[in-house]
Design a protein around this motif. Sequence first.
Motif, PDB file in Angstrom:
ATOM      1  N   CYS A 142      56.386  53.970  -5.667  1.00 57.86           N
ATOM      2  CA  CYS A 142      57.108  52.730  -5.398  1.00 57.86           C
ATOM      3  C   CYS A 142      57.592  52.116  -6.712  1.00 57.86           C
ATOM      4  O   CYS A 142      56.944  52.255  -7.749  1.00 57.86           O
ATOM      5  N   THR A 143      58.718  51.434  -6.649  1.00 56.94           N
ATOM      6  CA  THR A 143      59.272  50.767  -7.822  1.00 56.94           C
ATOM      7  C   THR A 143      59.424  49.283  -7.537  1.00 56.94           C
ATOM      8  O   THR A 143      59.929  48.900  -6.475  1.00 56.94           O
ATOM      9  N   VAL A 144      58.989  48.466  -8.488  1.00 59.81           N
ATOM     10  CA  VAL A 144      59.080  47.009  -8.365  1.00 59.81           C
ATOM     11  C   VAL A 144      60.110  46.503  -9.361  1.00 59.81           C
ATOM     12  O   VAL A 144      60.072  46.861 -10.541  1.00 59.81           O
ATOM     13  N   LEU A 145      61.041  45.662  -8.886  1.00 61.72           N
ATOM     14  CA  LEU A 145      62.102  45.130  -9.735  1.00 61.72           C
ATOM     15  C   LEU A 145      61.988  43.609  -9.798  1.00 61.72           C
ATOM     16  O   LEU A 145      62.571  42.895  -8.976  1.00 61.72           O
ATOM     17  N   PRO A 146      61.225  43.079 -10.741  1.00 61.55           N
ATOM     18  CA  PRO A 146      61.116  41.616 -10.852  1.00 61.55           C
ATOM     19  C   PRO A 146      62.358  40.999 -11.487  1.00 61.55           C
ATOM     20  O   PRO A 146      63.029  41.628 -12.314  1.00 61.55           O
ATOM     21  N   ALA A 147      62.634  39.764 -11.122  1.00 62.66           N
ATOM     22  CA  ALA A 147      63.610  38.952 -11.839  1.00 62.66           C
ATOM     23  C   ALA A 147      62.903  38.402 -13.090  1.00 62.66           C
ATOM     24  O   ALA A 147      61.926  38.990 -13.558  1.00 62.66           O
ATOM     25  N   THR A 148      63.359  37.288 -13.644  1.00 63.26           N
ATOM     26  CA  THR A 148      62.691  36.721 -14.824  1.00 63.26           C
ATOM     27  C   THR A 148      61.312  36.211 -14.442  1.00 63.26           C
ATOM     28  O   THR A 148      61.175  35.418 -13.511  1.00 63.26           O
ATOM     29  N   ILE A 149      60.304  36.650 -15.181  1.00 65.87           N
ATOM     30  CA  ILE A 149      58.924  36.299 -14.860  1.00 65.87           C
ATOM     31  C   ILE A 149      58.302  35.538 -16.029  1.00 65.87           C
ATOM     32  O   ILE A 149      58.560  35.832 -17.202  1.00 65.87           O
ATOM     33  N   ASP A 150      57.463  34.576 -15.703  1.00 63.91           N
ATOM     34  CA  ASP A 150      56.785  33.733 -16.694  1.00 63.91           C
ATOM     35  C   ASP A 150      55.661  34.523 -17.372  1.00 63.91           C
ATOM     36  O   ASP A 150      54.499  34.437 -16.970  1.00 63.91           O
ATOM     37  N   THR A 151      56.008  35.299 -18.392  1.00 60.79           N
ATOM     38  CA  THR A 151      55.032  36.100 -19.123  1.00 60.79           C
ATOM     39  C   THR A 151      55.240  35.909 -20.626  1.00 60.79           C
ATOM     40  O   THR A 151      56.255  35.354 -21.056  1.00 60.79           O
ATOM     41  N   PRO A 152      54.312  36.403 -21.451  1.00 65.45           N
ATOM     42  CA  PRO A 152      54.490  36.305 -22.918  1.00 65.45           C
ATOM     43  C   PRO A 152      55.495  37.305 -23.495  1.00 65.45           C
ATOM     44  O   PRO A 152      55.635  37.374 -24.711  1.00 65.45           O
ATOM     45  N   LEU A 153      56.189  38.071 -22.662  1.00 60.37           N
ATOM     46  CA  LEU A 153      57.101  39.103 -23.150  1.00 60.37           C
ATOM     47  C   LEU A 153      58.117  38.551 -24.150  1.00 60.37           C
ATOM     48  O   LEU A 153      58.405  39.174 -25.172  1.00 60.37           O
ATOM     49  N   PHE A 154      58.666  37.376 -23.867  1.00 62.19           N
ATOM     50  CA  PHE A 154      59.720  36.819 -24.705  1.00 62.19           C
ATOM     51  C   PHE A 154      59.170  36.375 -26.061  1.00 62.19           C
ATOM     52  O   PHE A 154      59.816  36.535 -27.088  1.00 62.19           O
ATOM     53  N   GLU A 155      57.971  35.827 -26.037  1.00 65.75           N
ATOM     54  CA  GLU A 155      57.328  35.411 -27.288  1.00 65.75           C
ATOM     55  C   GLU A 155      56.987  36.614 -28.168  1.00 65.75           C
ATOM     56  O   GLU A 155      57.061  36.552 -29.395  1.00 65.75           O
ATOM     57  N   HIS A 156      56.614  37.720 -27.545  1.00 62.10           N
ATOM     58  CA  HIS A 156      56.180  38.902 -28.280  1.00 62.10           C
ATOM     59  C   HIS A 156      57.320  39.845 -28.656  1.00 62.10           C
ATOM     60  O   HIS A 156      57.101  40.834 -29.363  1.00 62.10           O
ATOM     61  N   ALA A 157      58.523  39.561 -28.191  1.00 57.81           N
ATOM     62  CA  ALA A 157      59.644  40.493 -28.382  1.00 57.81           C
ATOM     63  C   ALA A 157      60.041  40.613 -29.850  1.00 57.81           C
ATOM     64  O   ALA A 157      59.991  39.638 -30.617  1.00 57.81           O
ATOM     65  N   ALA A 158      60.464  41.804 -30.232  1.00 53.86           N
ATOM     66  CA  ALA A 158      61.177  41.953 -31.501  1.00 53.86           C
ATOM     67  C   ALA A 158      62.523  41.253 -31.355  1.00 53.86           C
ATOM     68  O   ALA A 158      63.091  41.201 -30.262  1.00 53.86           O
ATOM     69  N   ASN A 159      63.038  40.726 -32.458  1.00 58.21           N
ATOM     70  CA  ASN A 159      64.224  39.891 -32.314  1.00 58.21           C
ATOM     71  C   ASN A 159      65.096  39.941 -33.571  1.00 58.21           C
ATOM     72  O   ASN A 159      64.608  39.735 -34.681  1.00 58.21           O
ATOM     73  N   ARG A 170      53.257  41.260  -4.516  1.00 57.80           N
ATOM     74  CA  ARG A 170      54.111  42.302  -3.960  1.00 57.80           C
ATOM     75  C   ARG A 170      53.549  43.688  -4.273  1.00 57.80           C
ATOM     76  O   ARG A 170      53.654  44.608  -3.465  1.00 57.80           O
ATOM     77  N   ILE A 171      52.961  43.832  -5.453  1.00 56.67           N
ATOM     78  CA  ILE A 171      52.359  45.117  -5.808  1.00 56.67           C
ATOM     79  C   ILE A 171      51.182  45.424  -4.883  1.00 56.67           C
ATOM     80  O   ILE A 171      51.048  46.554  -4.385  1.00 56.67           O
ATOM     81  N   VAL A 172      50.351  44.439  -4.630  1.00 55.35           N
ATOM     82  CA  VAL A 172      49.235  44.641  -3.698  1.00 55.35           C
ATOM     83  C   VAL A 172      49.761  44.998  -2.313  1.00 55.35           C
ATOM     84  O   VAL A 172      49.231  45.893  -1.638  1.00 55.35           O
ATOM     85  N   ASP A 173      50.820  44.337  -1.886  1.00 57.55           N
ATOM     86  CA  ASP A 173      51.402  44.618  -0.564  1.00 57.55           C
ATOM     87  C   ASP A 173      51.906  46.060  -0.462  1.00 57.55           C
ATOM     88  O   ASP A 173      51.882  46.658   0.621  1.00 57.55           O
ATOM     89  N   LEU A 174      52.371  46.621  -1.569  1.00 56.69           N
ATOM     90  CA  LEU A 174      52.876  47.997  -1.547  1.00 56.69           C
ATOM     91  C   LEU A 174      51.777  49.009  -1.263  1.00 56.69           C
ATOM     92  O   LEU A 174      52.057  50.103  -0.770  1.00 56.69           O
ATOM     93  N   VAL A 175      50.558  48.669  -1.576  1.00 64.88           N
ATOM     94  CA  VAL A 175      49.446  49.574  -1.256  1.00 64.88           C
ATOM     95  C   VAL A 175      49.249  49.614   0.257  1.00 64.88           C
ATOM     96  O   VAL A 175      49.029  50.674   0.844  1.00 64.88           O
ATOM     97  N   ARG A 176      49.373  48.465   0.907  1.00 62.61           N
ATOM     98  CA  ARG A 176      49.245  48.403   2.371  1.00 62.61           C
ATOM     99  C   ARG A 176      50.433  49.081   3.057  1.00 62.61           C
ATOM    100  O   ARG A 176      50.267  49.807   4.027  1.00 62.61           O
ATOM    101  N   ARG A 218      56.864  51.034  -0.081  1.00 59.26           N
ATOM    102  CA  ARG A 218      58.320  51.017   0.049  1.00 59.26           C
ATOM    103  C   ARG A 218      58.929  51.624  -1.211  1.00 59.26           C
ATOM    104  O   ARG A 218      58.321  51.591  -2.277  1.00 59.26           O
ATOM    105  N   ARG A 219      60.122  52.168  -1.084  1.00 59.35           N
ATOM    106  CA  ARG A 219      60.784  52.793  -2.233  1.00 59.35           C
ATOM    107  C   ARG A 219      60.958  51.803  -3.373  1.00 59.35           C
ATOM    108  O   ARG A 219      60.531  52.057  -4.486  1.00 59.35           O
ATOM    109  N   GLU A 220      61.637  50.711  -3.095  1.00 60.66           N
ATOM    110  CA  GLU A 220      61.895  49.696  -4.117  1.00 60.66           C
ATOM    111  C   GLU A 220      61.770  48.308  -3.501  1.00 60.66           C
ATOM    112  O   GLU A 220      62.190  48.094  -2.361  1.00 60.66           O
ATOM    113  N   VAL A 221      61.202  47.392  -4.271  1.00 65.89           N
ATOM    114  CA  VAL A 221      61.168  45.992  -3.855  1.00 65.89           C
ATOM    115  C   VAL A 221      61.621  45.128  -5.025  1.00 65.89           C
ATOM    116  O   VAL A 221      61.248  45.377  -6.167  1.00 65.89           O
ATOM    117  N   VAL A 222      62.448  44.143  -4.716  1.00 66.09           N
ATOM    118  CA  VAL A 222      62.909  43.183  -5.718  1.00 66.09           C
ATOM    119  C   VAL A 222      62.099  41.909  -5.539  1.00 66.09           C
ATOM    120  O   VAL A 222      61.910  41.433  -4.419  1.00 66.09           O
TER     121      VAL A 222
END
Length: 325
Positions: free
Chosen positions: A184-201, A222-228, A231-235
């Motif tokens: 299964c593939t998960v396609l998140p939109a913008t998520i509140d994570t430290p990714l932006f703070e940790h990014a090379a820039n 949504r990831i937990v739901d995919l175990v139940r 699905r191919r892809e979820v956004v």
Amino acid sequence: MRVRDSVVVITGASSGIGRATAIAFARKGCPVVLAARREEALEAVRQECERHRGAEALVVPTDVTDPKAVEDLARRAVQRFGRIDVWVNAAAVTVFGPFREVPLEDFRKVLDVNVMGYVHGARAALRVMCEQGRGTLINVSSIVGVVSQPYTHAYGMSKYAIRALSASLRQELLLDKAKHIHVCTVLPATIDTPLFEHAANYTGRKPVAMPPVYSPERVARRIVDLVRAPRREVVVGPMGRSMVLESRLAPGLVERMMAQQVDKTHLSRKEPAPAGHGNLHVPAPGPGAAHGGWGGRRRTAMRRLATATMLAGVVAGVARRARAH
């Protein structure tokens, strides 16, 4: 597949989506195997996981770019818990910068972590799952794996590649008649994570979370739901779903809108930022976090405004195209 008691391996478990996913599975009573480069952060996640329903958590510091380390991760998971029911590839890094100014070593590192790290994880996971005859592999991609954006070329390439990898694996498993193994593939939109703070820039501007911003817990659910129900892809995120849909109807319009949104809201015009490698080559210190500090009422208001603005623009563009034909 039943979620409770499933043995779950998670890469990128020290922060962001990976961390939120580990906690979500622990709350369901699942044993979790936590992998990332930062042992201190993994220990903090382990303690949080084990507070929920007495869930067991195993810490395995792992650099996903090292195939032997990832094989050892799988071996230790099986050694401790006897099997691997779910494997979540969630490790990710990124770099912001004009294409000609991003150092090639940084470009390669993003692809090494985000693509080859997933390849290593998939090989290790599927080896075990094929022996068992069942299992679920979940790869975390992004909506930028459908709708590209400027200044994050390597990240976008990696997210497109993850979708291609998942699709190819599904086809191979179909031909092998491995009907109880799911990819299964998960396609998140913008998520509140430290990714932006940790990014090379290398833009000279501070990266910020481009609204609308959603919580990492939303992705974890949504990831937990995919175990139940695989699905191919979820956004994840209404804006993400809208952009993916409209990119099929009016790709040129959405491409232009994404370029403008990134320039206006993804790179700060008020806060300059020095050039740097971020966490690409050396992991960030500290206990880590699931969130990046982009939540709260202000972000909710910005999310609603951005959603309304984006949707209005897309609808207007599609209407113009319809009239033209």
